[in-house]
Motif scaffolding. Structure first.
Motif, short mmCIF file in Angstrom:
data_model
loop_
_atom_site.label_atom_id
_atom_site.label_comp_id
_atom_site.label_asym_id
_atom_site.label_seq_id
_atom_site.Cartn_x
_atom_site.Cartn_y
_atom_site.Cartn_z
N ARG A 104 0.85 -1.18 0.00
CA ARG A 104 0.00 0.00 0.00
C ARG A 104 0.89 1.24 0.00
O ARG A 104 2.08 1.18 0.31
CB ARG A 104 -0.94 0.01 1.19
CG ARG A 104 -0.21 0.08 2.54
CD ARG A 104 -1.16 0.04 3.69
NE ARG A 104 -0.47 0.21 4.98
CZ ARG A 104 -1.07 0.33 6.16
NH1 ARG A 104 -2.40 0.28 6.23
NH2 ARG A 104 -0.36 0.50 7.25
N VAL A 105 0.28 2.38 -0.35
CA VAL A 105 0.94 3.67 -0.22
C VAL A 105 0.01 4.58 0.59
O VAL A 105 -1.22 4.42 0.58
CB VAL A 105 1.25 4.30 -1.59
CG1 VAL A 105 2.27 3.48 -2.34
CG2 VAL A 105 0.00 4.48 -2.43
N GLU A 106 0.62 5.53 1.29
CA GLU A 106 -0.14 6.49 2.09
C GLU A 106 -0.12 7.83 1.37
O GLU A 106 0.95 8.40 1.13
CB GLU A 106 0.49 6.62 3.48
CG GLU A 106 -0.34 7.45 4.44
CD GLU A 106 0.28 7.50 5.82
OE1 GLU A 106 -0.33 8.14 6.70
OE2 GLU A 106 1.36 6.89 6.02
N VAL A 107 -1.31 8.32 1.02
CA VAL A 107 -1.44 9.52 0.20
C VAL A 107 -1.86 10.68 1.09
O VAL A 107 -2.79 10.56 1.91
CB VAL A 107 -2.46 9.32 -0.92
CG1 VAL A 107 -2.48 10.52 -1.86
CG2 VAL A 107 -2.16 8.04 -1.70
N GLU A 108 -1.19 11.80 0.93
CA GLU A 108 -1.58 13.02 1.66
C GLU A 108 -2.65 13.74 0.85
O GLU A 108 -2.45 14.06 -0.32
CB GLU A 108 -0.37 13.93 1.85
CG GLU A 108 -0.73 15.19 2.64
CD GLU A 108 0.43 16.17 2.73
OE1 GLU A 108 0.44 16.99 3.65
OE2 GLU A 108 1.32 16.13 1.85
N ARG A 109 -3.82 13.98 1.54
CA ARG A 109 -4.91 14.69 0.89
C ARG A 109 -4.83 16.19 1.17
O ARG A 109 -4.08 16.64 2.04
CB ARG A 109 -6.25 14.12 1.35
CG ARG A 109 -6.46 12.66 0.97
CD ARG A 109 -6.31 12.43 -0.50
NE ARG A 109 -6.61 11.04 -0.93
CZ ARG A 109 -6.44 10.58 -2.13
NH1 ARG A 109 -5.91 11.37 -3.06
NH2 ARG A 109 -6.74 9.33 -2.43
N SER A 110 -5.62 16.94 0.43
CA SER A 110 -5.56 18.41 0.52
C SER A 110 -6.00 18.93 1.87
O SER A 110 -5.62 20.04 2.26
CB SER A 110 -6.41 19.02 -0.59
OG SER A 110 -7.76 18.58 -0.48
N GLN A 112 -4.47 8.97 3.39
CA GLN A 112 -5.32 7.84 3.02
C GLN A 112 -4.44 6.71 2.50
O GLN A 112 -3.54 6.93 1.68
CB GLN A 112 -6.31 8.27 1.92
CG GLN A 112 -7.19 7.14 1.41
CD GLN A 112 -8.04 7.59 0.23
OE1 GLN A 112 -7.83 8.66 -0.33
NE2 GLN A 112 -9.03 6.77 -0.13
N PHE A 113 -4.67 5.49 2.94
CA PHE A 113 -3.95 4.33 2.45
C PHE A 113 -4.67 3.77 1.23
O PHE A 113 -5.89 3.56 1.26
CB PHE A 113 -3.85 3.23 3.51
CG PHE A 113 -2.82 3.51 4.56
CD1 PHE A 113 -3.19 3.84 5.85
CD2 PHE A 113 -1.48 3.45 4.24
CE1 PHE A 113 -2.23 4.09 6.82
CE2 PHE A 113 -0.52 3.70 5.20
CZ PHE A 113 -0.89 4.04 6.50
N LEU A 114 -3.90 3.54 0.16
CA LEU A 114 -4.45 2.94 -1.04
C LEU A 114 -3.68 1.65 -1.33
O LEU A 114 -2.44 1.63 -1.30
CB LEU A 114 -4.31 3.88 -2.24
CG LEU A 114 -5.04 5.24 -2.14
CD1 LEU A 114 -4.80 6.04 -3.41
CD2 LEU A 114 -6.54 5.03 -1.91
N SER A 126 -6.01 0.56 -5.99
CA SER A 126 -7.42 0.36 -5.61
C SER A 126 -7.71 1.07 -4.29
O SER A 126 -6.81 1.32 -3.50
CB SER A 126 -7.73 -1.14 -5.49
OG SER A 126 -6.91 -1.73 -4.51
N GLY A 127 -8.97 1.39 -4.09
CA GLY A 127 -9.38 2.07 -2.85
C GLY A 127 -9.40 3.57 -2.97
O GLY A 127 -9.73 4.27 -2.00
N ASP A 140 -9.38 5.19 6.01
CA ASP A 140 -9.23 4.06 5.08
C ASP A 140 -10.19 4.24 3.92
O ASP A 140 -11.27 4.84 4.06
CB ASP A 140 -9.52 2.73 5.78
CG ASP A 140 -8.42 2.39 6.80
OD1 ASP A 140 -7.26 2.76 6.52
OD2 ASP A 140 -8.73 1.78 7.83
N GLY A 141 -9.86 3.69 2.80
CA GLY A 141 -10.73 3.75 1.64
C GLY A 141 -10.86 5.18 1.17
O GLY A 141 -9.91 5.93 1.09
N ASP A 142 -12.13 5.58 0.94
CA ASP A 142 -12.38 6.92 0.41
C ASP A 142 -12.65 7.91 1.51
O ASP A 142 -12.90 9.08 1.24
CB ASP A 142 -13.58 6.90 -0.55
CG ASP A 142 -13.26 6.05 -1.77
OD1 ASP A 142 -12.08 6.03 -2.14
OD2 ASP A 142 -14.17 5.42 -2.32
#
Length: 534
Positions: free
Chosen positions: A478-484, A489-491, A509-510, A531-533
């Protein structure tokens, strides 16, 4: 009075107490305030952008630039008839170029000439010989601007003239006939002169038919000429048989070196030619013997017959003898002349070549190579590990570079050893590359970095640094994405090719992930994560 002083003092104490209390109130903090002030600062995320890029997995080794095809040049033969073979001149030195038609060394006063050709020297090239080595010589003479006639595998008069011109242009006398050959040729010339004199006498005998002395002299000379002819035929036969045997030996040697169909055919033709030559020489000797018998019989008959008929017969015989003598002289002229000795020529598959080493000096005895040459092109010699050998194949393209020389060039892998060792260490496979782009002269002898791509995405893909990958609860990547909004969020992702410190994200995915989004590669303290969206 005392009362007023007491009240003033009390008032001053009260004021002072009030000030101290205020100051103390300012310095005293609650436990919550103290905890708040001593807590670490809010950590910031360490993020990097998602990239769209081409990934290539690469094997990196070192390779040394050298000249290609190093060859030791040895000379067969002494270079001069008789005596020891001594180096008398070395015109080239390391760094020079050996060009076609140049003298690479002088041995016992005779030149060793470099010519281009694939067939090595295996015999002296002399007038009358035939074979592919003669055609190779003729082709070289044409390249050098001489005219040997057509390239027809025959060492004829035109070839002889071209060889003589080459020698004289190089400042050397061409190799002429041997003593035995000169003696044989002179005997044939004497025979022609004798036949001419016999014809003159026979013609006089016809004019003076009935003069016994003239007839006797003419008949005696006819017998002498026939005896001389038999001797010449025997000598000529020996030369022809020897040449045919040498041609068979040369063809056998060429076949032993390279048993190709062409050399096999050459050997068969040489053997068949030897049979024909021996048969022809037997017939020639028998014919000359018969002519001698006839001359002797005619002399015996002529002494008893001084008539005009006998004189006419002698005239006819004299004319036939002169024709035969002229034919023999023409044949010997074609077989005896300027030759190209095996010890005075070296054929190399490619010219010009770079001189790498000259291990001899004037005065040395000929013993071993006289020169080491290489091709004018360069190659890169390298080696790869056992692990990398399974990944790299001949024909693959590589990049060679050197920051100090400012070199970056393409190269092709031409050879990889089947087994470790040899020119490499015992745990590495020797490998050779050929540059596709020109390398500067100063690159020779230098060790360059060799980069060999072994796998590629073929086009741009989403890629993140390897540090951005982590394992989820189920072990999935998985990767951890920084949102605005500051959350992460983990994808879930499926990793693809790993190369150059990056990993391809073949599927995600996710949630959505685009180039330019930032993924977490490090943090000091957990932040709110969804998690997820979410």
């Amino acid at each position: 009075m005392e009362r007023r002083r007491l009240l003033a003092a009390v008032a001053a104490v009260a004021v002072a107490s009030t000030g101290v209390g205020w100051v103390a109130g300012q310095r005293i903090k609650s436990p919550a305030e103290i905890a708040s002030e001593t807590a670490p600062p809010t950590p910031s995320l360490i993020t990097v952008p998602v990239e769209s890029r081409v990934l290539s997995s690469t094997v990196i080794v070192r390779g040394t630039v050298t000249f290609d095809e190093q060859t030791d040049i040895s000379v067969t033969g002494a270079g001069a008839s008789g005596g020891s073979a001594i180096i008398t001149r070395v015109p080239l030195q390391p760094g020079d170029q050996l060009t076609e038609g140049a003298v690479l060394a002088e041995i016992s006063g005779r030149p060793v000439i470099a010519l281009q050709g694939d067939l090595p020297v295996f015999r002296n090239l002399t007038p009358g010989l035939q074979g592919p080595d003669v055609a190779q010589l003729e082709a070289a003479l044409i390249r050098l601007g001489y005219d040997p006639g057509s390239v027809d595998t025959n060492y004829d008069a035109a070839t002889e003239t071209a060889v003589e011109a080459l020698y004289r242009d190089l400042g050397y006398a061409p190799k002429g006939p041997t003593f035995d050959e000169t003696t044989t040729l002179e005997a044939a010339q004497d025979r022609v002169r004798g036949a001419q004199e016999s014809l003159r006498i026979a013609e006089a005998s016809v004019r003076n038919a009935g003069v016994a002395n003239s007839t006797r002299l003419q008949l005696d000379r006819a017998v002498a000429a026939a005896e001389q002819q038999l001797a010449i035929v025997n000598g000529q036969s020996a030369i022809a048989r020897t040449q045919a045997a040498e041609t068979v030996a040369a063809a056998q040697n060429a076949y032993n070196i390279d048993p190709s169909p062409d050399n096999a055919a050459y050997l068969r033709d040489a053997q068949a030619n030897e049979v024909v030559v021996n048969r022809e020489q037997d017939l020639a000797i028998n014919d000359a013997t018969a002519q001698l018998d006839i001359a002797r019989a005619l002399r015996a008959e002529g002494l008893d017959d001084d008539s005009a008929a006998g004189a006419q017969r002698q005239l006819d015989d004299a004319r036939a003898e002169l024709a035969d003598a002229n034919d023999d002289l023409a044949r010997l002229d074609a077989l005896i002349g300027v030759s190209f000795p095996a010890g005075e020529v070296v054929f190399l598959p490619m010219l010009p070549r770079q001189v790498q080493a000259v291990p001899v000096v004037p005065g040395d005895a000929l013993d071993g190579p006289v020169m080491t040459v290489s091709g004018s092109g360069v190659v890169i010699d390298s080696a790869i590990s056992v692990t990398d050998r399974a990944l790299v194949e001949a024909g693959a393209e590589a990049i060679v570079d050197d920051d100090g020389l400012g070199i970056r060039a393409r190269a092709t892998i031409t050879v990889i050893a089947d087994n470790p060792g040899g020119d490499a260490s015992n745990d590495r496979y020797a490998m050779r590359l050929e540059p596709l782009d020109p390398l500067p002269d100063e690159a020779v002898g230098r060790s360059l970095r060799v980069s060999i791509p072994i796998e590629s995405t073929g086009g741009e893909v989403l890629a993140v640094p390897l540090a951005a990958l982590s394992a989820g609860p189920g072990g999935d990547a998985r990767v951890e994405v920084e949102r605005s909004d500051g959350t992460t969020q983990f994808l879930a992702v499926t990793p693809g090719l790993r190369a150059e410190g990056y990993v391809e994200l073949s599927t995600v995915s996710g949630g959505e992930l685009r180039a330019g989004d930032r993924v977490v590669v490090g943090r000091d303290l957990a932040l709110p994560v969804t998690d997820g969206d979410g």
